[in-house]
Design a protein around this motif. Structure first.
Motif, PDB file in Angstrom:
ATOM      1  N   PHE A 162     -26.552  -5.350   1.853  1.00  0.00           N
ATOM      2  CA  PHE A 162     -25.527  -4.363   1.516  1.00  0.00           C
ATOM      3  C   PHE A 162     -24.482  -4.323   2.621  1.00  0.00           C
ATOM      4  N   LEU A 163     -23.249  -4.650   2.261  1.00  0.00           N
ATOM      5  CA  LEU A 163     -22.182  -4.542   3.245  1.00  0.00           C
ATOM      6  C   LEU A 163     -21.490  -3.198   3.014  1.00  0.00           C
ATOM      7  N   ILE A 164     -21.825  -2.255   3.881  1.00  0.00           N
ATOM      8  CA  ILE A 164     -21.348  -0.880   3.683  1.00  0.00           C
ATOM      9  C   ILE A 164     -19.831  -0.795   3.945  1.00  0.00           C
ATOM     10  N   ARG A 165     -19.159   0.014   3.123  1.00  0.00           N
ATOM     11  CA  ARG A 165     -17.707   0.178   3.258  1.00  0.00           C
ATOM     12  C   ARG A 165     -17.350   0.504   4.706  1.00  0.00           C
ATOM     13  N   LYS A 166     -16.254  -0.094   5.178  1.00  0.00           N
ATOM     14  CA  LYS A 166     -15.897  -0.047   6.600  1.00  0.00           C
ATOM     15  C   LYS A 166     -15.882   1.351   7.230  1.00  0.00           C
ATOM     16  N   ASP A 167     -15.408   2.346   6.476  1.00  0.00           N
ATOM     17  CA  ASP A 167     -15.253   3.676   7.094  1.00  0.00           C
ATOM     18  C   ASP A 167     -16.551   4.485   7.104  1.00  0.00           C
ATOM     19  N   ARG A 168     -17.675   3.883   6.675  1.00  0.00           N
ATOM     20  CA  ARG A 168     -18.945   4.614   6.660  1.00  0.00           C
ATOM     21  C   ARG A 168     -19.948   3.983   7.611  1.00  0.00           C
ATOM     22  N   ASP A 169     -20.855   4.832   8.073  1.00  0.00           N
ATOM     23  CA  ASP A 169     -21.850   4.398   9.043  1.00  0.00           C
ATOM     24  C   ASP A 169     -23.060   3.764   8.335  1.00  0.00           C
ATOM     25  N   ALA A 170     -23.320   2.509   8.619  1.00  0.00           N
ATOM     26  CA  ALA A 170     -24.446   1.822   7.984  1.00  0.00           C
ATOM     27  C   ALA A 170     -25.781   2.461   8.362  1.00  0.00           C
ATOM     28  N   ASN A 171     -25.826   3.063   9.565  1.00  0.00           N
ATOM     29  CA  ASN A 171     -27.067   3.725   9.999  1.00  0.00           C
ATOM     30  C   ASN A 171     -27.386   4.953   9.147  1.00  0.00           C
ATOM     31  N   ASP A 172     -26.340   5.575   8.620  1.00  0.00           N
ATOM     32  CA  ASP A 172     -26.544   6.695   7.706  1.00  0.00           C
ATOM     33  C   ASP A 172     -26.863   6.153   6.314  1.00  0.00           C
ATOM     34  N   ALA A 173     -26.107   5.146   5.892  1.00  0.00           N
ATOM     35  CA  ALA A 173     -26.273   4.605   4.535  1.00  0.00           C
ATOM     36  C   ALA A 173     -27.687   4.089   4.293  1.00  0.00           C
ATOM     37  N   ILE A 174     -28.291   3.513   5.335  1.00  0.00           N
ATOM     38  CA  ILE A 174     -29.599   2.887   5.173  1.00  0.00           C
ATOM     39  C   ILE A 174     -30.649   3.896   4.683  1.00  0.00           C
ATOM     40  N   LEU A 175     -30.413   5.176   4.974  1.00  0.00           N
ATOM     41  CA  LEU A 175     -31.349   6.221   4.526  1.00  0.00           C
ATOM     42  C   LEU A 175     -31.416   6.301   2.995  1.00  0.00           C
ATOM     43  N   GLY A 176     -30.325   5.889   2.355  1.00  0.00           N
ATOM     44  CA  GLY A 176     -30.284   5.927   0.893  1.00  0.00           C
ATOM     45  C   GLY A 176     -31.313   5.014   0.235  1.00  0.00           C
ATOM     46  N   LEU A 177     -31.774   4.022   0.972  1.00  0.00           N
ATOM     47  CA  LEU A 177     -32.754   3.080   0.401  1.00  0.00           C
ATOM     48  C   LEU A 177     -34.095   3.736   0.109  1.00  0.00           C
ATOM     49  N   THR A 178     -34.339   4.851   0.774  1.00  0.00           N
ATOM     50  CA  THR A 178     -35.655   5.490   0.631  1.00  0.00           C
ATOM     51  C   THR A 178     -35.562   6.883   0.007  1.00  0.00           C
ATOM     52  N   ASP A 179     -34.529   7.111  -0.818  1.00  0.00           N
ATOM     53  CA  ASP A 179     -34.374   8.420  -1.473  1.00  0.00           C
ATOM     54  C   ASP A 179     -35.600   8.808  -2.301  1.00  0.00           C
ATOM     55  N   PHE A 180     -36.189   7.838  -2.964  1.00  0.00           N
ATOM     56  CA  PHE A 180     -37.344   8.121  -3.826  1.00  0.00           C
ATOM     57  C   PHE A 180     -38.505   7.200  -3.456  1.00  0.00           C
ATOM     58  N   SER A 181     -39.732   7.713  -3.581  1.00  0.00           N
ATOM     59  CA  SER A 181     -40.873   6.891  -3.184  1.00  0.00           C
ATOM     60  C   SER A 181     -41.445   6.049  -4.328  1.00  0.00           C
ATOM     61  N   THR A 182     -41.820   6.680  -5.429  1.00  0.00           N
ATOM     62  CA  THR A 182     -42.402   5.908  -6.533  1.00  0.00           C
ATOM     63  C   THR A 182     -41.636   6.153  -7.826  1.00  0.00           C
ATOM     64  N   PRO A 183     -40.784   5.224  -8.208  1.00  0.00           N
ATOM     65  CA  PRO A 183     -40.017   5.419  -9.443  1.00  0.00           C
ATOM     66  C   PRO A 183     -40.883   5.213 -10.687  1.00  0.00           C
ATOM     67  N   TYR A 184     -40.371   5.704 -11.815  1.00  0.00           N
ATOM     68  CA  TYR A 184     -41.128   5.614 -13.068  1.00  0.00           C
ATOM     69  C   TYR A 184     -41.145   4.196 -13.655  1.00  0.00           C
ATOM     70  N   GLN A 185     -39.926   3.640 -13.803  1.00  0.00           N
ATOM     71  CA  GLN A 185     -39.796   2.446 -14.648  1.00  0.00           C
ATOM     72  C   GLN A 185     -39.849   1.157 -13.837  1.00  0.00           C
ATOM     73  N   GLY A 186     -40.224   0.084 -14.490  1.00  0.00           N
ATOM     74  CA  GLY A 186     -40.179  -1.225 -13.853  1.00  0.00           C
ATOM     75  C   GLY A 186     -38.731  -1.664 -13.711  1.00  0.00           C
ATOM     76  N   ALA A 187     -38.399  -2.281 -12.578  1.00  0.00           N
ATOM     77  CA  ALA A 187     -37.055  -2.859 -12.409  1.00  0.00           C
ATOM     78  C   ALA A 187     -37.246  -4.166 -11.649  1.00  0.00           C
ATOM     79  N   VAL A 188     -36.330  -4.504 -10.733  1.00  0.00           N
ATOM     80  CA  VAL A 188     -36.456  -5.802 -10.085  1.00  0.00           C
ATOM     81  C   VAL A 188     -37.397  -5.747  -8.880  1.00  0.00           C
ATOM     82  N   ASP A 189     -37.208  -4.749  -8.028  1.00  0.00           N
ATOM     83  CA  ASP A 189     -38.008  -4.709  -6.794  1.00  0.00           C
ATOM     84  C   ASP A 189     -39.473  -4.434  -7.096  1.00  0.00           C
ATOM     85  N   GLN A 190     -39.680  -3.486  -7.964  1.00  0.00           N
ATOM     86  CA  GLN A 190     -41.037  -3.202  -8.409  1.00  0.00           C
ATOM     87  C   GLN A 190     -41.012  -3.394  -9.910  1.00  0.00           C
TER      88      GLN A 190
END
Lengths: 200, 551
Positions: A162-190
């Motif tokens: 993920f190349l985060i938009r220039k005016d935003r902090d990637a260290n903050d954005a990375i937290l978005g990857l873990t918003d949810f622990s166990t999702p309901y539906q099958g997708a690509v990662d799980q």
């Protein structure tokens, strides 16, 4: 300044250079209503002049717009083999139409999908199709208007970069990857839905 | 009804935390209004005329008593003591403070509720038949399938940012009470000739600016493929639906511009690649969820209490209009009308909510349903308890015997609250309810659906009302366009505009003339809608606009 790139859940240095095509000379008119499927959404693709006039360095890792790449594909064989060429696609481009023109998608060590507006959810379907249907195994990168609150969905749709938009902090954005622990539906990662993984 | 396990509860709690963070970043100006907008909308938060509006999800319209009590508490603590039940079986609070919204969501999470995907360009609340599981004509109870779809669609990563909103409705009855043909995807569940559960899939229906009824895309699909087939439809829509013009962004426009055949071809081709994939349903999951919707402990039929009250006219009228046949002998379903002329259609005060929760606890296994007609339903009431229930509900003004009648008006919040509206809708509903307050006359004119929307977004489903009223803006003032002949259910149709629009003051008289035309033209036992279909709209036009057909 720290890097804007998140790769496999870590901030990483970006080794790739994005090659921008020159701007189009004339305004391309929308063809709304015309039943040519990839034109329905109205965006213009690169014209021949833009494709031919795109210049790029002779060495180093570069990401080329898909049409520029197809135009130079033969000449770039060696560099593709050296893993120096990445692919750049736009969310309105029809993957099906160019995927046949590439003999093995996994020769490319990177595909980046540019999302011009964060609210453009086509990027999720494109990620899913590249991973599941076309079996792309290497780095899949989201570029453009890439923000924290879409990262979880991007990750689930097969993106690992993920190349985060220039005016935003990637260290903050990375937290978005873990918003949810166990999702309901099958997708690509799980790929399996929750009910096939845990006893509910 | 469905009960959360750790997984469900964790997801909802994580959502509250995520939203709280997003709101904080917005208030700290780390997120722009444009960036925050889709995030708040996907949590049901609109910025309205007076204050934010928070729409809380009531999945497929099913509530427990404790959930309804929580909604009443929220109405008291964070709002002005009432809530508005919407045509999509949700509830809306019109006066919360922006900074209170995380607190409200935390309260909701305590009773297994949330506001996830109640707005925004994503898959919205799944709706179904309000009599699911109890209707005598039901073939398959759609509630557990609705719950499975709810879980599948919640935070579905691929469909998190669609071109536009996406609504799915499901029915399992021969009589369609969920208007599946007016949805982006409509699912009709039936048993095929081998008695296997099968799905008929409609696509591209929708009201709004361009009302279109759905087309059948799959005549019969095994239940196993229900989710993957929906995924194929949604993927084609996500990739090719228009994103340059929000008024042309719904799936119905894509289906129409490609034609159903071409659209179906694309979907089927895509489906080939995911059919039998991981999201294919299996018996294990079906049975797990189905178990939550098993039959309650029905009692056997008691004495024939009802016959005692045949002389009580008020009660008899209510019995006729507000109670419905039940699959179990000795039971009936009860509709508690939210359509008295003392409050806006679909509104309930916190006292009413608590009282309904108590009635449900006492007489209907602690469950309540919200109908798309914006009433509350107690689905499983013993006939022997009906009189007692009626007397208690009457105190709370929940027994107006007008279900299915002219004054059971479906109505959006309109210009009084909604910033999208062109015109007010609640005062129109009230003025009509006021002039048709004679119950005998109302019963005589029989079943008529009158639906009002304050703008072409059609939250009040005006297109499918037998009489539809649409608020329009003409040079900055509010006018009302009238349509006739719309219908919902198996014979769904879109109403026809009768002519130039009217002012607010003219509306009650216009409705009176329309009803008058019906009364003088009807055959014995002919319903309004059948009469309109038979004689067409011309006689009505003549009466309303005069001989020349003009005002």
């Amino acid at each position: 300044m720290s890097s804007q790139l998140i790769l496999n859940n870590h901030i990483a240095n970006d080794e790739w250079q994005l090659i921008e095509p020159p701007k189009a000379q004339e305004e391309v008119k929308k063809q709304a209503g015309k039943v040519v499927i990839f034109k329905i959404t109205g965006e213009a693709s690169l014209n021949q002049d833009q494709i031919e006039k795109t210049t790029f360095p002779k060495s180093g890792k570069i990401i080329l717009p898909i049409q520029v790449l197809l135009h130079h594909q033969k000449a770039l064989m060696d560099r593709i083999a050296k893993k120096e060429i990445g692919i750049w696609i736009e969310t309105h481009e029809e993957i099906n139409s160019f995927i046949d023109k590439i003999d093995d998608i996994n020769k490319f060590s990177l595909i980046s999908v540019n999302v011009r507006k964060f609210a453009d959810g086509r990027i999720f379907s494109i990620g899913n199709m590249l991973r599941m249907k076309y079996k792309f195994k290497n780095e899949l990168r989201a570029i453009g208007d890439v923000l924290r609150d879409q990262l979880f969905f991007l990750k689930r749709s097969g993106f690992n970069s993920f190349l985060i938009r220039k005016d935003r902090d990637a260290n903050d954005a990375i937290l978005g990857l873990t918003d949810f622990s166990t999702p309901y539906q099958g997708a690509v990662d799980q790929q399996k839905p929750a009910w096939k993984i845990i006893k509910r | 009804m469905y009960k959360y396990d750790t997984l469900d509860q964790t997801l909802v709690n994580e959502r509250v935390a995520q939203y709280e963070g997003q709101l904080t970043r917005f208030l700290n100006k780390e997120l722009t209004e444009e960036e925050f907008r889709p995030l708040r909308l996907q949590n049901g938060l609109y910025i309205q005329r007076h204050a934010p509006m928070l729409r809380v999800a009531i999945p497929y319209g099913l509530l427990s008593s404790s959930q309804l009590i929580k909604l009443a508490d929220i109405a008291d603590k964070f709002d002005r003591g009432y809530g508005h039940f919407s045509t999509r079986q949700n509830i809306q609070f019109n006066w919360p403070k922006l900074e209170d919204t995380p607190k409200i969501l935390k309260e909701l999470a305590k009773v297994e509720m949330h506001a996830i995907q109640t707005s925004g360009n994503c898959i919205r609340n799944i709706t179904t038949d309000q009599f699911a599981g109890v209707a005598p004509d039901e073939i398959i109870d759609p509630r557990y399938l609705a719950e499975i779809i709810r879980q599948w669609s919640t935070f579905h990563p691929e469909f998190a940012l669609l071109p536009r909103k996406f609504k799915i409705a499901i029915t399992g009855s021969s009589k369609d009470r969920a208007i599946v043909q007016a949805h982006d995807i409509g699912l009709e569940i039936f048993a095929n000739n081998k008695n296997e559960m099968t799905v008929k899939v409609w696509v591209g229906g929708g009201l709004g600016r361009t009302p279109i009824l759905g087309s059948v895309i799959k005549e019969s699909l095994s239940w196993k493929h229900m989710l993957t087939y929906c995924e194929a439809i949604l993927r084609i829509y996500n990739l090719y639906g228009r994103r340059d013009n929000m008024y042309k962004a719904r799936i119905k426009i894509l289906v129409k511009s490609l034609g159903i055949e071409k659209f179906k071809q694309l979907v089927d081709k895509e489906w080939e690649t995911i059919k039998d994939g991981p999201n294919t349903l299996d018996e294990l999951e079906i049975n797990r969820v189905k178990a939550f919707f098993s039959e309650p402990n029905y009692k056997s039929r008691g004495t024939d209490e009802l016959s005692k009250y045949t002389d009580n006219k008020q009660f008899s009228q209510w019995l006729l209009r507000c109670t419905h046949k039940h699959k179990k002998l000795g039971y009936r379903s009860v509709t508690l009308s939210l359509k008295s002329n003392e409050q806006a259609p679909g509104d309930a005060t916190s006292d009413q909510m608590r009282s309904v929760a108590e009635l449900a606890e006492q007489y209907s296994f602690g469950e309540i349903r919200v109908s798309h007609e914006q009433n509350l339903i107690l689905a499983d009431v013993l006939e022997d308890d009906l009189f007692e229930l009626w007397e208690k509900a009457k105190v709370q003004k929940l027994t107006t015997p007008n279900i299915g009648l002219l004054t059971d008006i479906i109505c959006c919040p309109g210009g009084d609250f909604c910033s999208l509206a062109n015109a007010k809708s609640i005062p129109i509903a009230k003025s009509i309810q006021d002039i048709f307050d004679d119950m005998d006359y109302l019963h005589d004119i029989g079943e008529i659906n009158l639906n009002i929307s304050g703008c072409m977004n059609a939250c009040g489903h005006h297109h499918v009302g037998h009489i539809g009223i649409l608020g329009v803006d003409k040079d900055g003032s509010e006018w009302y366009q009238v349509t006739l002949g719309g219908n919902q259910g198996n014979f769904a149709s879109i109403g026809k505009v009768i002519g130039p629009s009217f002012s607010e003051e003219e509306m009650p008289e216009v409705i009176k003339k329309i009803i008058g035309t019906y009364v003088s033209n009807r055959h014995p036992d002919e319903n309004f809608i059948d009469c309109v279909s038979r004689i067409g709209i011309d006689p009505f036009k003549k009466e309303v606009y005069g001989e020349k057909g003009k005002k």
